[in-house]
Write an enzyme that holds these catalytic residues in place. Structure first.
Site, PDB file in Angstrom:
ATOM      1  N   GLY A  12       0.643  -1.172   0.057  1.00 34.84           N
ATOM      2  CA  GLY A  12      -0.030  -0.124   0.081  1.00 34.84           C
ATOM      3  C   GLY A  12       0.734   1.091  -0.026  1.00 34.84           C
ATOM      4  O   GLY A  12       0.603   2.266   0.432  1.00 34.84           O
ATOM      5  N   ARG A  69     -16.114 -14.835  -8.929  1.00 33.08           N
ATOM      6  CA  ARG A  69     -15.500 -13.336  -9.042  1.00 33.08           C
ATOM      7  C   ARG A  69     -16.800 -12.552  -8.709  1.00 33.08           C
ATOM      8  O   ARG A  69     -16.586 -11.426  -8.165  1.00 33.08           O
ATOM      9  CB  ARG A  69     -15.223 -13.076 -10.287  1.00 33.08           C
ATOM     10  CG  ARG A  69     -13.645 -13.301 -10.302  1.00 33.08           C
ATOM     11  CD  ARG A  69     -13.010 -12.903 -11.656  1.00 33.08           C
ATOM     12  NE  ARG A  69     -11.706 -13.606 -12.011  1.00 33.08           N
ATOM     13  CZ  ARG A  69     -10.577 -13.254 -11.337  1.00 33.08           C
ATOM     14  NH1 ARG A  69     -10.503 -12.405 -10.568  1.00 33.08           N
ATOM     15  NH2 ARG A  69      -9.381 -13.911 -11.555  1.00 33.08           N
ATOM     16  N   MET A  94      -4.649  -6.416  -6.502  1.00 34.78           N
ATOM     17  CA  MET A  94      -4.316  -7.321  -7.699  1.00 34.78           C
ATOM     18  C   MET A  94      -5.295  -8.503  -7.617  1.00 34.78           C
ATOM     19  O   MET A  94      -5.216  -9.617  -7.787  1.00 34.78           O
ATOM     20  CB  MET A  94      -2.973  -8.049  -7.249  1.00 34.78           C
ATOM     21  CG  MET A  94      -1.918  -7.242  -6.877  1.00 34.78           C
ATOM     22  SD  MET A  94      -1.286  -6.010  -7.931  1.00 34.78           S
ATOM     23  CE  MET A  94      -0.411  -7.225  -9.245  1.00 34.78           C
ATOM     24  N   ILE A  96      -8.582  -8.909 -10.813  1.00 32.84           N
ATOM     25  CA  ILE A  96      -9.295  -8.816 -11.979  1.00 32.84           C
ATOM     26  C   ILE A  96     -10.749  -8.216 -11.598  1.00 32.84           C
ATOM     27  O   ILE A  96     -11.565  -9.353 -10.876  1.00 32.84           O
ATOM     28  CB  ILE A  96      -9.204  -9.846 -13.202  1.00 32.84           C
ATOM     29  CG1 ILE A  96      -7.641  -9.854 -13.619  1.00 32.84           C
ATOM     30  CG2 ILE A  96     -10.164  -9.710 -14.382  1.00 32.84           C
ATOM     31  CD1 ILE A  96      -7.356 -11.122 -14.475  1.00 32.84           C
ATOM     32  N   HIS A 113      -0.522   1.483 -12.974  1.00 34.62           N
ATOM     33  CA  HIS A 113       0.054   0.222 -13.477  1.00 34.62           C
ATOM     34  C   HIS A 113       1.372   0.325 -13.771  1.00 34.62           C
ATOM     35  O   HIS A 113       1.795   1.741 -14.322  1.00 34.62           O
ATOM     36  CB  HIS A 113      -0.623  -0.167 -14.858  1.00 34.62           C
ATOM     37  CG  HIS A 113       0.013  -1.574 -15.432  1.00 34.62           C
ATOM     38  ND1 HIS A 113      -0.357  -2.779 -15.328  1.00 34.62           N
ATOM     39  CD2 HIS A 113       0.848  -1.647 -16.467  1.00 34.62           C
ATOM     40  CE1 HIS A 113       0.309  -3.325 -15.760  1.00 34.62           C
ATOM     41  NE2 HIS A 113       1.046  -2.929 -16.738  1.00 34.62           N
ATOM     42  N   ASP A 149      -6.087  -3.103 -18.118  1.00 27.37           N
ATOM     43  CA  ASP A 149      -4.954  -2.403 -18.339  1.00 27.37           C
ATOM     44  C   ASP A 149      -5.128  -1.384 -19.607  1.00 27.37           C
ATOM     45  O   ASP A 149      -3.913  -1.188 -20.295  1.00 27.37           O
ATOM     46  CB  ASP A 149      -3.667  -2.921 -18.077  1.00 27.37           C
ATOM     47  CG  ASP A 149      -3.272  -3.440 -16.779  1.00 27.37           C
ATOM     48  OD1 ASP A 149      -3.684  -3.289 -16.023  1.00 27.37           O
ATOM     49  OD2 ASP A 149      -2.631  -4.527 -16.886  1.00 27.37           O
ATOM     50  N   GLN A 177       8.367   7.192  -8.696  1.00 29.08           N
ATOM     51  CA  GLN A 177       7.593   8.116  -9.594  1.00 29.08           C
ATOM     52  C   GLN A 177       5.960   7.927  -9.613  1.00 29.08           C
ATOM     53  O   GLN A 177       5.151   8.940  -9.473  1.00 29.08           O
ATOM     54  CB  GLN A 177       7.855   7.935 -11.128  1.00 29.08           C
ATOM     55  CG  GLN A 177       9.366   8.250 -11.311  1.00 29.08           C
ATOM     56  CD  GLN A 177       9.530   9.705 -10.954  1.00 29.08           C
ATOM     57  OE1 GLN A 177       8.835  10.506 -11.385  1.00 29.08           O
ATOM     58  NE2 GLN A 177      10.562   9.966 -10.237  1.00 29.08           N
ATOM     59  N   GLU A 178       5.765   6.527  -9.225  1.00 29.78           N
ATOM     60  CA  GLU A 178       4.225   6.260  -8.961  1.00 29.78           C
ATOM     61  C   GLU A 178       3.553   7.156  -8.014  1.00 29.78           C
ATOM     62  O   GLU A 178       2.515   7.726  -7.825  1.00 29.78           O
ATOM     63  CB  GLU A 178       3.930   4.907  -8.683  1.00 29.78           C
ATOM     64  CG  GLU A 178       4.290   3.974  -9.585  1.00 29.78           C
ATOM     65  CD  GLU A 178       4.028   2.426  -9.483  1.00 29.78           C
ATOM     66  OE1 GLU A 178       2.728   2.221  -8.753  1.00 29.78           O
ATOM     67  OE2 GLU A 178       4.660   1.692  -9.915  1.00 29.78           O
TER      68      GLU A 178
HETATM   69  C1  GAR Z   1       2.769  -0.702  -7.839  1.00 27.46           C
HETATM   70  O1  GAR Z   1       3.742  -0.670  -8.363  1.00 27.46           O
HETATM   71  C2  GAR Z   1       1.655  -0.712  -8.747  1.00 27.46           C
HETATM   72  O2  GAR Z   1       1.699   0.082  -9.706  1.00 27.46           O
HETATM   73  C3  GAR Z   1       1.350  -2.095  -9.149  1.00 27.46           C
HETATM   74  O3  GAR Z   1       1.594  -2.714  -7.752  1.00 27.46           O
HETATM   75  C4  GAR Z   1       2.393  -2.072  -6.883  1.00 27.46           C
HETATM   76  C5  GAR Z   1       1.646  -1.919  -5.700  1.00 27.46           C
HETATM   77  O4  GAR Z   1       2.627  -1.085  -4.579  1.00 27.46           O
HETATM   78  N1  GAR Z   1       0.207  -2.565  -9.714  1.00 27.46           N
HETATM   79  C6  GAR Z   1      -0.159  -3.556 -10.606  1.00 27.46           C
HETATM   80  O5  GAR Z   1       0.732  -4.260 -10.899  1.00 27.46           O
HETATM   81  C7  GAR Z   1      -1.612  -3.573 -10.802  1.00 27.46           C
HETATM   82  N2  GAR Z   1      -1.569  -4.469 -11.917  1.00 27.46           N
HETATM   83  P1  GAR Z   1       2.038  -0.582  -3.524  1.00 27.46           P
HETATM   84  O6  GAR Z   1       0.892  -1.690  -2.833  1.00 27.46           O
HETATM   85  O7  GAR Z   1       3.266  -0.454  -2.652  1.00 27.46           O
HETATM   86  O8  GAR Z   1       1.245   0.599  -3.818  1.00 27.46           O
END
Ligand code: GAR
Length: 193
Positions: A12, A69, A94, A96, A113, A149, A177-178
């Protein structure tokens, strides 16, 4: 007050970056917005504990407890809708999602992503970028649509791939960067809503 609900599955760190930015930039006053809840499909997601410590409503709904689901997504929707969210934010969630879930939140469901979409949808994005000899990697914030995606791109960050990069250190640089582009994009969306 506009409510934001964040869905996570693990550490997170993006969720934490959003919560910290919301506090630092005083979204409550400036944007009339708050992170109302953090929900995980895994009870052991460490991000849940962090959110709880910040005084944010936190809950887990174990996807393994459901037969399908659709049944899981219904339960998740019910929990999310208790907050009447303006925005549902997938932050390392994570799972779908079913078309029904995506349609229910059309226009208010976003994801981050770890690749420069449309390249490298799916998993193992960093290793795939290294293996392909890419010179740049990055991250994409996008609207979520029924196809995985693929939704309209809202923001991207570009990170150079260095000669000595491993999957782990590239992932760490992209993650930094995210943590910038995700809160920034959310603030912009809340401003334009
Ligand atoms: C992040 O890198 C995000 O972009 C990726 O999971 C990580 C979560 O990190 N998401 C995916 O791969 C979605 N398909 P976090 O739990 O530390 O935010």
């Amino acid at each position: 007050m506009k409510n934001i609900v964040i869905l996570i599955s693990g550490g997170g760190s993006n969720m934490a970056a959003i919560v910290k930015t919301a506090k630092k930039q005083d979204w409550a006053t400036r944007l009339n917005a708050q992170v109302a809840a953090v929900i995980s499909n895994r009870a052991e997601a460490t991000g849940l504990l962090w959110a709880k410590k910040q005084g944010i409503d936190s809950a887990s709904i174990d996807h393994k407890a459901f037969d399908s689901r659709e049944a899981f997504d219904q339960a998740l929707m019910q929990r999310i809708d208790a907050y009447s969210p303006s925005l549902v934010v997938l932050a390392g969630f994570m799972r779908i999602l079913t078309p029904g879930f995506v349609a229910h939140y059309a226009g208010r469901l976003i994801n981050i992503h770890p690749s420069l979409l449309p390249a490298f949808a799916g998993l193992h994005t960093h290793q795939r970028a290294i293996d392909a000899g890419c010179k740049f990697a990055g991250a994409t914030v996008h609207q979520v649509t029924a196809e995985l995606d693929v939704g309209p791109i809202l923001a991207q960050a570009v990170v150079p791939i260095l000669e000595a990069d491993t999957e782990a250190n590239l992932a760490a640089r992209v993650l930094t960067q995210e943590h910038l582009i995700y809160p920034d994009t959310i603030a912009k969306l809340l401003t334009s809503n």
